[in-house]
Design a protein around this motif. Structure first.
Motif, PDB file in Angstrom:
ATOM      1  N   VAL A  35       0.833  -1.208   0.000  1.00 43.09           N
ATOM      2  CA  VAL A  35       0.000   0.000   0.000  1.00 43.09           C
ATOM      3  C   VAL A  35       0.866   1.256   0.000  1.00 43.09           C
ATOM      4  O   VAL A  35       0.673   2.168  -0.816  1.00 43.09           O
ATOM      5  N   THR A  36       1.832   1.317   0.908  1.00 42.12           N
ATOM      6  CA  THR A  36       2.647   2.531   1.020  1.00 42.12           C
ATOM      7  C   THR A  36       3.540   2.720  -0.201  1.00 42.12           C
ATOM      8  O   THR A  36       3.708   3.848  -0.680  1.00 42.12           O
ATOM      9  N   ASP A  37       4.122   1.629  -0.727  1.00 43.39           N
ATOM     10  CA  ASP A  37       4.971   1.749  -1.921  1.00 43.39           C
ATOM     11  C   ASP A  37       4.173   2.294  -3.100  1.00 43.39           C
ATOM     12  O   ASP A  37       4.664   3.139  -3.861  1.00 43.39           O
ATOM     13  N   ALA A  38       2.954   1.791  -3.269  1.00 42.65           N
ATOM     14  CA  ALA A  38       2.119   2.248  -4.378  1.00 42.65           C
ATOM     15  C   ALA A  38       1.833   3.741  -4.259  1.00 42.65           C
ATOM     16  O   ALA A  38       1.849   4.472  -5.255  1.00 42.65           O
ATOM     17  N   HIS A  39       1.600   4.211  -3.060  1.00 41.32           N
ATOM     18  CA  HIS A  39       1.275   5.614  -2.883  1.00 41.32           C
ATOM     19  C   HIS A  39       2.503   6.505  -3.032  1.00 41.32           C
ATOM     20  O   HIS A  39       2.400   7.625  -3.551  1.00 41.32           O
ATOM     21  N   HIS A  40       3.658   6.023  -2.599  1.00 42.80           N
ATOM     22  CA  HIS A  40       4.881   6.785  -2.814  1.00 42.80           C
ATOM     23  C   HIS A  40       5.179   6.901  -4.312  1.00 42.80           C
ATOM     24  O   HIS A  40       5.579   7.974  -4.798  1.00 42.80           O
ATOM     25  N   GLN A  41       4.976   5.804  -5.030  1.00 43.97           N
ATOM     26  CA  GLN A  41       5.197   5.828  -6.482  1.00 43.97           C
ATOM     27  C   GLN A  41       4.212   6.764  -7.166  1.00 43.97           C
ATOM     28  O   GLN A  41       4.581   7.509  -8.087  1.00 43.97           O
ATOM     29  N   ALA A  42       2.953   6.739  -6.727  1.00 38.53           N
ATOM     30  CA  ALA A  42       1.942   7.623  -7.308  1.00 38.53           C
ATOM     31  C   ALA A  42       2.283   9.085  -7.039  1.00 38.53           C
ATOM     32  O   ALA A  42       2.133   9.951  -7.916  1.00 38.53           O
ATOM     33  N   ALA A  43       2.765   9.372  -5.837  1.00 37.10           N
ATOM     34  CA  ALA A  43       3.143  10.746  -5.506  1.00 37.10           C
ATOM     35  C   ALA A  43       4.330  11.198  -6.349  1.00 37.10           C
ATOM     36  O   ALA A  43       4.372  12.354  -6.806  1.00 37.10           O
ATOM     37  N   GLN A  44       5.274  10.293  -6.570  1.00 35.78           N
ATOM     38  CA  GLN A  44       6.437  10.644  -7.385  1.00 35.78           C
ATOM     39  C   GLN A  44       6.029  10.901  -8.828  1.00 35.78           C
ATOM     40  O   GLN A  44       6.498  11.859  -9.464  1.00 35.78           O
ATOM     41  N   ARG A  45       5.114  10.055  -9.362  1.00 38.20           N
ATOM     42  CA  ARG A  45       4.632  10.261 -10.729  1.00 38.20           C
ATOM     43  C   ARG A  45       3.913  11.599 -10.852  1.00 38.20           C
ATOM     44  O   ARG A  45       4.085  12.326 -11.837  1.00 38.20           O
ATOM     45  N   ALA A  46       3.088  11.908  -9.864  1.00 38.72           N
ATOM     46  CA  ALA A  46       2.358  13.180  -9.890  1.00 38.72           C
ATOM     47  C   ALA A  46       3.331  14.357  -9.862  1.00 38.72           C
ATOM     48  O   ALA A  46       3.129  15.366 -10.571  1.00 38.72           O
ATOM     49  N   LYS A  47       4.405  14.241  -9.079  1.00 41.24           N
ATOM     50  CA  LYS A  47       5.413  15.299  -9.010  1.00 41.24           C
ATOM     51  C   LYS A  47       6.116  15.475 -10.353  1.00 41.24           C
ATOM     52  O   LYS A  47       6.321  16.596 -10.828  1.00 41.24           O
ATOM     53  N   GLU A  48       6.470  14.344 -10.988  1.00 43.48           N
ATOM     54  CA  GLU A  48       7.149  14.406 -12.280  1.00 43.48           C
ATOM     55  C   GLU A  48       6.233  14.974 -13.360  1.00 43.48           C
ATOM     56  O   GLU A  48       6.670  15.757 -14.209  1.00 43.48           O
ATOM     57  N   GLU A  49       4.956  14.578 -13.321  1.00 46.71           N
ATOM     58  CA  GLU A  49       4.011  15.097 -14.308  1.00 46.71           C
ATOM     59  C   GLU A  49       3.801  16.603 -14.124  1.00 46.71           C
ATOM     60  O   GLU A  49       3.686  17.349 -15.104  1.00 46.71           O
ATOM     61  N   ALA A  50       3.744  17.051 -12.871  1.00 44.69           N
ATOM     62  CA  ALA A  50       3.583  18.485 -12.611  1.00 44.69           C
ATOM     63  C   ALA A  50       4.800  19.260 -13.120  1.00 44.69           C
ATOM     64  O   ALA A  50       4.663  20.345 -13.704  1.00 44.69           O
ATOM     65  N   ALA A  51       5.989  18.691 -12.909  1.00 46.78           N
ATOM     66  CA  ALA A  51       7.209  19.342 -13.385  1.00 46.78           C
ATOM     67  C   ALA A  51       7.223  19.412 -14.906  1.00 46.78           C
ATOM     68  O   ALA A  51       7.610  20.434 -15.498  1.00 46.78           O
ATOM     69  N   ALA A  52       6.791  18.332 -15.563  1.00 41.72           N
ATOM     70  CA  ALA A  52       6.756  18.309 -17.026  1.00 41.72           C
ATOM     71  C   ALA A  52       5.767  19.341 -17.561  1.00 41.72           C
ATOM     72  O   ALA A  52       6.051  20.030 -18.557  1.00 41.72           O
ATOM     73  N   ARG A  53       4.625  19.481 -16.907  1.00 44.71           N
ATOM     74  CA  ARG A  53       3.646  20.487 -17.335  1.00 44.71           C
ATOM     75  C   ARG A  53       4.200  21.892 -17.164  1.00 44.71           C
ATOM     76  O   ARG A  53       3.968  22.776 -17.998  1.00 44.71           O
ATOM     77  N   SER A  54       4.930  22.101 -16.073  1.00 42.03           N
ATOM     78  CA  SER A  54       5.509  23.412 -15.827  1.00 42.03           C
ATOM     79  C   SER A  54       6.556  23.772 -16.887  1.00 42.03           C
ATOM     80  O   SER A  54       6.575  24.898 -17.404  1.00 42.03           O
ATOM     81  N   ILE A  55       7.383  22.791 -17.251  1.00 44.06           N
ATOM     82  CA  ILE A  55       8.391  23.015 -18.279  1.00 44.06           C
ATOM     83  C   ILE A  55       7.729  23.310 -19.622  1.00 44.06           C
ATOM     84  O   ILE A  55       8.135  24.211 -20.360  1.00 44.06           O
ATOM     85  N   ALA A  56       6.669  22.530 -19.943  1.00 45.09           N
ATOM     86  CA  ALA A  56       5.960  22.741 -21.204  1.00 45.09           C
ATOM     87  C   ALA A  56       5.310  24.130 -21.246  1.00 45.09           C
ATOM     88  O   ALA A  56       5.321  24.810 -22.278  1.00 45.09           O
ATOM     89  N   ALA A  57       4.779  24.572 -20.114  1.00 42.56           N
ATOM     90  CA  ALA A  57       4.136  25.881 -20.066  1.00 42.56           C
ATOM     91  C   ALA A  57       5.170  26.994 -20.235  1.00 42.56           C
ATOM     92  O   ALA A  57       4.935  27.979 -20.959  1.00 42.56           O
ATOM     93  N   GLU A  58       6.328  26.814 -19.612  1.00 39.88           N
ATOM     94  CA  GLU A  58       7.391  27.822 -19.752  1.00 39.88           C
ATOM     95  C   GLU A  58       7.904  27.887 -21.195  1.00 39.88           C
ATOM     96  O   GLU A  58       8.177  28.968 -21.717  1.00 39.88           O
ATOM     97  N   ALA A  59       8.021  26.702 -21.819  1.00 39.92           N
ATOM     98  CA  ALA A  59       8.459  26.668 -23.213  1.00 39.92           C
ATOM     99  C   ALA A  59       7.448  27.363 -24.117  1.00 39.92           C
ATOM    100  O   ALA A  59       7.803  28.077 -25.060  1.00 39.92           O
TER     101      ALA A  59
END
Length: 268
Positions: free
Chosen positions: A240-264
């Motif tokens: 349970v905890t591993d799945a949620h840590h992975q989901a949080a990491q994916r959400a963080k990476e996706e947010a960073a990618a959106r931010s980079i795309a918006a800046e570009a």
């Protein structure tokens, strides 16, 4: 005084009915029964209001619930049995990991998981259901709600849980298990862990799924990855905890990618 578990007493939503006031059918039966009188033509619009009210009541009560895990299993499991004590242990460990525990609010596995969480100082939730045979909420619940309609109750389990832990149970447990698998498989809900506890109990079912459903092409190979199987309560919590840590990491990476795309996009 008549107790809530007495057959002469019936919980119907938030109300308690006794004696001659107890109806011969449940709310779900009256909703789904299309035979006989056409009274439903006039009653169903009002029924919609009751269904709406039940959703509102559930959403209002559970809106501020912290992250939580739903634990399912048989109401017939006896206190003191190995399965009961395993559910107590899992409930306590989930609280240690920072999760509230949600169950169907009844006896057996549900009571055990609520007890483990509650005795450990955690937040224990029970979502009961109106049944022809009375089944009161167990005594280890901090927040309890009794629903008239199964589909409203199921929505609450899915909406307010971040994982499902499923111990040995009967038809109701299978219903909850396969509904969760279907919702994740069809991406109706965000992918989250579904953990089966009890290799001896669940092993035959998973073998049949592999040998019959998978081999005949009714499901895909990746669908088997939707379910985890274990006997170890430590592994339950780790999955349970591993799945949620992975989901949080994916959400963080996706947010960073959106931010980079918006800046570009702004730069262009």
């Amino acid at each position: 005084m008549t107790s809530e578990s007495d057959p002469r007493s019936r919980r119907q939503g938030p109300a308690t009915l006794r004696g001659s006031a107890i109806p011969q059918t449940t709310t779900d039966q009256r909703l789904l029964d299309s035979q006989g009188s056409v009274e439903w033509l006039h009653a169903d619009p009002w029924r919609v209001m009751r269904i709406q009210a039940e959703f509102v009541e559930g959403f209002g009560l559970l809106a501020e619930l912290p992250k939580a895990v739903s634990v399912f299993g048989s109401a017939r499991t006896k206190p003191g049995s190995d399965e009961y004590e395993l559910a107590v242990d899992i409930g306590a460990r989930l609280d240690d990991a920072g999760y509230a525990v949600i169950t169907g609010g009844g006896p057996g596995i549900m009571e055990a998981a609520n007890k483990g969480c509650n005795d450990n100082g955690g937040l224990s939730v029970g979502l009961g259901i109106e049944l022809p045979f009375e089944q009161k909420l167990n005594d280890h619940i901090d927040i309890g709600l009794v629903f008239r309609y199964f589909f409203v109750r199921k929505t609450m389990f899915v909406k307010y849980s971040q994982a499902f832990v499923v111990l040995p149970g009967g038809f109701g447990t299978l219903d909850e298990l396969f509904e969760a698998i279907t919702l994740v498989q069809t991406t109706k809900i965000t992918r989250f862990p579904i953990v089966l506890v009890g290799t001896e109990f669940w092993g035959g079912l998973l073998d049949w799924i592999r040998s019959t459903m998978l081999s005949s092409g009714k499901i895909g190979p990746n669908d088997l990855d939707l379910v985890h199987l274990t006997d170890d309560p430590d592994e339950v919590v780790r999955i349970v905890t591993d799945a949620h840590h992975q989901a949080a990491q994916r959400a963080k990476e996706e947010a960073a990618a959106r931010s980079i795309a918006a800046e570009a996009g702004d730069a262009s």
